[in-house]
Design an enzyme around this catalytic site. Structure first.
Site, short mmCIF file in Angstrom:
data_model
loop_
_atom_site.label_atom_id
_atom_site.label_comp_id
_atom_site.label_asym_id
_atom_site.label_seq_id
_atom_site.Cartn_x
_atom_site.Cartn_y
_atom_site.Cartn_z
CG ASP A 103 -2.04 -1.01 1.10
OD1 ASP A 103 -2.45 -1.29 -0.04
OD2 ASP A 103 -2.48 -1.52 2.14
CG HIS A 246 -2.23 -6.45 -0.41
ND1 HIS A 246 -1.34 -5.57 0.16
CD2 HIS A 246 -3.33 -5.72 -0.72
CE1 HIS A 246 -1.87 -4.36 0.21
NE2 HIS A 246 -3.08 -4.42 -0.33
NE ARG A 261 -6.14 0.42 2.80
CZ ARG A 261 -5.43 0.70 1.71
NH1 ARG A 261 -5.38 -0.15 0.70
NH2 ARG A 261 -4.79 1.84 1.61
C1 SIN Z 1 -6.28 -3.17 -0.93
O1 SIN Z 1 -5.39 -3.17 -1.75
O2 SIN Z 1 -6.17 -2.61 0.15
C2 SIN Z 1 -7.55 -3.92 -1.22
C3 SIN Z 1 -7.41 -5.34 -0.82
C4 SIN Z 1 -8.68 -6.09 -1.02
O3 SIN Z 1 -9.69 -5.48 -1.38
O4 SIN Z 1 -8.68 -7.30 -0.80
#
Ligand code: SIN
Length: 270
Positions: A103, A246, A261
């Protein structure tokens, strides 16, 4: 809630653990906090099921781990600027995090961690993949580690956010970070380039930089470094951005997947 009730179940040999016996967003005492913190350091991403949380709970839990960051790319909720909505449905043209990334690695001080709460998920699909960047570093040959040591790479938010933020006056962060960074808590080395934000290895000509980055991106996607999280309604994932990448899988269109988030502020990578 009691520290003795907490159970930690690793999901793979390298990354990810599911934690039960915790009502995350109520009373977290010092013992419980230490267990969760240490589990995050050991497993890099921790998962919780069946959590009922409000925005205030989400913020309070995040603040246990540090100051919260305001997203430098997209706006937060009107009354909760530190919370961003993660939402996709039948009208969506894109989803957040569809490519491998850590991120906001474009920030001068990228976030230490992110906590994602999804009350609404499709019945099937919408998994998130996480990859261990300690393992990615360790699996490189000694010669490749030598080559990468001391190099820096540019991480740019412009091409990520310009297409989705309708404001020509906005400027997005662009910063250089070490290709191999050292985790400030564990002291271990990890690979810190990702295909979403990283545009260039600063010390190499473009052709060499492109080829090396392409190799590293493919290397980071090795399933041996990964866990794939299957969401249920009201699951929470908490990941350490310093040593993981991720990717959100958008295989559920036109179904809805929706939640919130928060990101916890981090240090300048070294
Ligand atoms: C993100 O990159 O924070 C999104 C991850 C997700 O939606 O699983």
């Amino acid at each position: 809630m009691n520290a003795a009730d907490i159970q930690i179940r690793p999901l793979t040999c390298r990354i990810g653990a599911e934690i039960s016996g915790v009502d995350l967003f109520r009373s977290i005492d010092a013992d419980v906090f230490r267990i969760l913190h240490d589990a995050l350091m050991e497993h890099l991403v921790i998962f919780f099921r069946d959590q009922d949380i409000t925005h205030e709970d989400h913020l309070r839990f995040g603040r246990l781990f540090g100051d919260l960051a305001i997203h430098s790319g997209v706006a937060g909720l009107p009354d909760y600027p530190e919370i961003v909505a993660i939402h996709a449905d039948g009208r969506s043209k894109f989803v957040a995090g569809e490519n491998w990334h850590s991120d906001l690695s474009c920030n001068e001080c990228p976030p230490m961690g992110s906590i994602l709460y999804l009350p609404v998920v499709p019945e099937i699909g919408g998994d998130t993949l996480f990859s261990n960047m300690y393992s990615a570093y360790e699996a490189l040959s000694p010669r490749m580690k030598d080559l990468l040591t001391g190099l820096t790479a540019t991480h740019d938010g412009e091409h990520v956010y310009r297409p989705i933020v309708n404001d020509p006056t906005r400027r997005f962060p662009c910063n250089s970070h070490p290709v191999i960074r050292t985790h400030p808590v564990t002291g271990k080395k990890c690979l810190y380039v990702n295909s979403s934000y990283t545009t260039r290895i600063d010390q190499l000509p473009k052709g060499e930089s492109d080829a090396l980055l392409q190799f590293l991106y493919v290397h980071c996607m090795n399933p041996n470094f990964q866990v794939r999280f299957r969401w249920q309604p009201r699951s929470v994932a908490f990941w350490d951005n310093r040593c993981t990448q991720h990717q959100a899988v958008w295989d559920y269109f036109p179904q809805t997947r929706s939640g919130f988030r928060v990101t916890i502020a981090g240090d300048r990578p070294f």
